[in-house]
Design a protein around this motif. Structure first.
Motif, PDB file in Angstrom:
ATOM      1  N   GLU A   1     -31.264 -17.163  70.207  1.00 25.63           N
ATOM      2  CA  GLU A   1     -29.969 -17.769  69.930  1.00 25.63           C
ATOM      3  C   GLU A   1     -30.076 -19.097  69.359  1.00 25.63           C
ATOM      4  O   GLU A   1     -29.134 -19.464  68.498  1.00 25.63           O
ATOM      5  CB  GLU A   1     -29.301 -17.720  71.346  1.00 25.63           C
ATOM      6  N   ILE A   2     -30.853 -19.701  69.708  1.00 22.59           N
ATOM      7  CA  ILE A   2     -31.165 -21.127  69.248  1.00 22.59           C
ATOM      8  C   ILE A   2     -31.472 -21.089  67.637  1.00 22.59           C
ATOM      9  O   ILE A   2     -31.141 -21.798  66.878  1.00 22.59           O
ATOM     10  CB  ILE A   2     -32.328 -21.763  69.864  1.00 22.59           C
ATOM     11  N   ALA A   3     -32.434 -20.000  67.400  1.00 23.04           N
ATOM     12  CA  ALA A   3     -32.883 -19.929  65.919  1.00 23.04           C
ATOM     13  C   ALA A   3     -31.400 -19.626  65.174  1.00 23.04           C
ATOM     14  O   ALA A   3     -31.235 -19.999  63.950  1.00 23.04           O
ATOM     15  CB  ALA A   3     -33.751 -18.921  65.649  1.00 23.04           C
ATOM     16  N   LYS A   4     -30.648 -18.633  65.526  1.00 19.46           N
ATOM     17  CA  LYS A   4     -29.263 -18.334  64.834  1.00 19.46           C
ATOM     18  C   LYS A   4     -28.466 -19.581  64.553  1.00 19.46           C
ATOM     19  O   LYS A   4     -27.556 -19.688  63.522  1.00 19.46           O
ATOM     20  CB  LYS A   4     -28.466 -17.467  65.518  1.00 19.46           C
ATOM     21  N   VAL A   5     -28.548 -20.820  65.404  1.00 18.48           N
ATOM     22  CA  VAL A   5     -27.952 -22.027  65.072  1.00 18.48           C
ATOM     23  C   VAL A   5     -28.158 -22.886  64.118  1.00 18.48           C
ATOM     24  O   VAL A   5     -27.583 -23.488  63.258  1.00 18.48           O
ATOM     25  CB  VAL A   5     -28.062 -22.869  66.475  1.00 18.48           C
ATOM     26  N   ARG A   6     -29.563 -22.413  63.664  1.00 16.26           N
ATOM     27  CA  ARG A   6     -30.207 -23.205  62.300  1.00 16.26           C
ATOM     28  C   ARG A   6     -30.105 -24.504  62.520  1.00 16.26           C
ATOM     29  O   ARG A   6     -29.831 -25.484  61.734  1.00 16.26           O
ATOM     30  CB  ARG A   6     -29.437 -22.575  61.219  1.00 16.26           C
ATOM     31  N   SER A   7     -30.311 -25.054  63.882  1.00  8.55           N
ATOM     32  CA  SER A   7     -30.504 -26.650  63.965  1.00  8.55           C
ATOM     33  C   SER A   7     -31.798 -27.134  64.281  1.00  8.55           C
ATOM     34  O   SER A   7     -32.392 -26.588  65.463  1.00  8.55           O
ATOM     35  CB  SER A   7     -29.426 -26.851  65.207  1.00  8.55           C
ATOM     36  N   GLU A   8     -32.413 -27.645  63.330  1.00 16.46           N
ATOM     37  CA  GLU A   8     -33.881 -28.071  63.757  1.00 16.46           C
ATOM     38  C   GLU A   8     -34.027 -28.961  64.912  1.00 16.46           C
ATOM     39  O   GLU A   8     -34.966 -28.781  65.745  1.00 16.46           O
ATOM     40  CB  GLU A   8     -34.532 -28.934  62.689  1.00 16.46           C
ATOM     41  N   GLU A   9     -32.931 -29.846  65.331  1.00 20.84           N
ATOM     42  CA  GLU A   9     -33.000 -30.744  66.346  1.00 20.84           C
ATOM     43  C   GLU A   9     -32.795 -29.924  67.514  1.00 20.84           C
ATOM     44  O   GLU A   9     -33.646 -30.334  68.640  1.00 20.84           O
ATOM     45  CB  GLU A   9     -31.868 -31.784  66.307  1.00 20.84           C
TER      46      GLU A   9
END
Length: 660
Positions: free
Chosen positions: A209-217
């Motif tokens: 789910e975090i990878a889908k956000v595409r936020s490196e931070e």
């Protein structure tokens, strides 16, 4: 406000920057530079840095992140495949080396519990140094890599156990020892099972789910939180914080996100681990080291010889390759980071005197510092000590040449990223031979699972290019991201071969002329080719004849993408690129009624010579003039130019005011 911690960290980091730069020049491990900084700043030398609980906590976080990174390398499938090496060879190595060193320490007069701790600590090797050398030499897939990493995996498991055991050994009674040890093992088992279940069923979905956000931070913060939260849980259960980091890594070790997590966590790990080594160096008593230098050198030699002999003997019983066995012994003969951690923990419980600690630390540090040189010259040692030729590593020119001696008329691909792999797949489809070389160890490791002609190496080295069959190749394709590296590779190729065609892929046109001057036959800016592909589809959809489309696109290529150079600056467009160099922009200048350049020609104004910009065209009433160089400039004419920010300002001032 107390700035003592900030002051101490500032001194440590400034000193570390200088030390790392010097050690890098000398090709010595950065670990040693941190230790030297600790020695120089600590009470043994200048006494610049006083003991601080805050620095000690940050240093302990370095150990947590180190073990977290090691835990990422674990998967049950991998451990099961290496079970004979990990639990058989690795277990026997730790047991025999630990017992042997403990007996020697006991004979020298140390109490049995302390002798066992020293034996356990010195039986372990340097995971960081050895794994780095294996990766840089592309030996992970060879028998030497499999054996060495298998032993290191078991050592890492044993190290976690030893970190738990030392506080227990600091107890007073035998009964308390066994009760506490049983309690620790029970809690550790429960914690291990719980965390592995979380890692199997919860964390993969979370990171997906975090990878889908595409936020490196968000990705980095999540990894940090998991590592620190696991360390907090183990600390609250009166277990080692390092154990929490290790288990957190194992939770993510099954996930396909582990490479990205390891990459993102590495800067925090290395900086904080550097603080740990600095804190260890501060414990070293330089005066005692100078007093006992001869004893320390003898003990270091004894440790290297003893461990190399035991490991070689065990590896020889496990494998029928004497050269590989001896090489395994040489690779793992040193002490390691965990011995330093164990000694630091031992000192917290006052189990060793200052002299004893200084001697053990010095022996460990010297053995670690010798490791890169032992590995580098392992072939020499094996030739002297064994009748069998040393196993050859694929990163060496002679090994690559031997593997490719029958390959001719191939394409040499320098850089095996997305573009290089795509080229390789199409060549495979056409049954055309190719050889690829890349300096990313993880990428090469993954590619070698399925492809035989991918090698680890720096394409800027002429000897490696020659080993890859440069003189027998039909074509070289350079697909690296850094234009400076592409230029150096091109120059290295031209040193060996003046005739072979070289195609260079770049992201943009910033180094187009530089690469051509270096010897590139063709330079393909990726961003321009993707634009031309879009243009082609647009014209096809608009009904333009295919022959006309091909002629127009070929004309753009023949003009070296002149039409596509530059772009208009946007609100969020930075005026410098990722390397800190000024970007090239397009800019239109409309001439008002009082512009000083009115009535003059652009050739007379000489914007290109005086400002260094490039003139694209002159527009008059929305029409591009063909012979614009000799046209007198009129009111409301628009001069379209390209250049960096400073050049554009100079050109605009020159057109409007007559002064640049």
């Amino acid at each position: 406000m107390d700035f003592s911690l900030l002051n101490q960290l500032l001194v440590i980091f400034i000193s570390s920057v200088v030390a790392i730069a010097v050690f890098h020049r000398l090709r010595l491990p950065a670990t040693l530079s941190y230790l030297i900084v600790g020695v120089l700043l600590g009470p043994a030398a200048t006494d610049t840095i006083a003991e601080s609980e805050n620095i000690a906590l940050l240093a302990e976080m370095g150990v947590v992140f180190l073990l977290f990174s090691i835990g990422l390398e674990f998967s049950f499938a991998h451990m099961w495949a290496l079970r004979r090496i990990v639990f058989g060879l690795g277990g026997n190595q730790v047991l025999l080396c630990g017992i042997g060193i403990a007996i020697i320490a006991f004979i020298l007069g140390l109490p049995l519990p302390i002798a066992l701790i020293l034996g356990a600590g010195l039986a372990l090797s340097s995971t960081a140094i050895v794994s780095k050398e294996l990766t840089s030499r592309n030996e992970l897939k060879l028998p030497i890599g499999q054996q060495t990493m298998g032993i290191l995996i078991f050592q890492d498991i044993a190290a976690v156990f030893f970190l738990i055991l030392i506080p227990v050994l600091a107890g007073n009674s035998e009964q308390n020892l066994w009760v506490a040890l049983g309690s620790v093992l029970a809690k550790s088992t429960l914690l291990l099972v719980t965390m592995l279940l979380i890692g199997r069923w919860i964390l993969p979905h979370l990171f997906h789910e975090i990878a889908k956000v595409r936020s490196e931070e968000l990705f980095v913060l999540t990894a940090l939180v998991i590592a620190l939260l696991a360390a907090w849980v183990t600390h609250s259960m009166h277990l080692s914080m390092a154990l929490g980091g290790f288990l957190a890594g194992m939770m993510l070790g099954e996930s396909h996100y582990r490479h990205q997590v390891e990459h993102d966590i590495r800067p925090f790990r290395d900086v904080l681990l550097g603080l740990f080594f600095v804190s260890v160096g501060m414990m070293l008593d330089l005066s005692l080291f100078l007093q006992h230098w001869l004893l320390i050198l003898l003990l270091t030699a004894l440790l290297l010889i003893f461990k190399a002999s035991i490991i070689t003997w065990l590896a020889r019983k496990h494998s029928d390759m004497p050269g590989t066995a001896l090489k395994t012994g040489l690779y793992l003969a040193q002490g390691g980071e965990f011995c330093l951690a164990l000694i630091a923990l031992v000192n917290q419980h006052d189990l060793l005197t200052n002299t004893q600690s200084a001697v053990v630390l010095s022996v460990t540090i010297l053995s670690m510092s010798a490791t890169p040189f032992i590995i580098r010259y392992s072939h020499w040692f094996i030739r002297k000590l064994s009748s069998q030729k040393a196993p050859t590593t694929q990163s060496e020119p002679n090994a690559i040449a031997a593997a490719l001696e029958s390959v001719t008329n191939h394409t040499l691909i320098c850089g095996y990223g997305r573009v290089g792999q795509s080229i390789g797949r199409f060549l495979d489809k056409q049954n055309l031979p190719y050889v690829a070389m890349d300096d990313d160890p993880i990428r090469v490791k993954e590619a070698c699972q399925a492809e035989r002609k991918v090698f680890f190496g720096d394409c800027r080295r002429p000897d490696l290019l020659e080993a890859a069959g440069l003189d027998r190749a039909n074509l070289v394709v350079i697909c690296v991201d850094v234009n400076e590296n592409a230029e150096k590779i091109t120059q290295a190729i031209r040193l060996k071969n003046q005739q072979i065609p070289i195609i260079v892929r770049t992201r943009d046109d910033t180094s187009l002329e530089t690469l051509r001057n270096a010897g590139a036959t063709e330079v393909i800016p990726e961003i321009f080719e993707s634009s031309l592909m879009m243009i082609k589809h647009v014209l096809v959809m608009l009904g333009t004849p295919s022959e006309q489309i091909r002629e127009q696109i070929d004309a753009v290529r023949q003009e070296r993408y002149q039409m596509l150079h530059g772009l208009y600056q946007g609100e969020r467009t930075s005026i410098i690129d990722k390397k800190g160099l000024p970007r090239t922009f397009l800019h239109g200048i409309q001439l008002p009624t009082d512009a000083s350049s009115l009535g003059k020609t652009l050739e007379f104004v000489d914007l290109e010579g005086r400002c260094g910009i490039e003139i694209h065209h002159l527009k008059r009433h929305d029409i591009e003039l063909d012979d614009w160089r000799n046209q007198p400039l009129l009111v409301n004419d628009i001069v379209v130019i390209s250049g960096n920010h400073e050049q554009l300002e100079q050109a605009e001032n020159l057109l409007l005011t007559g002064y640049s």
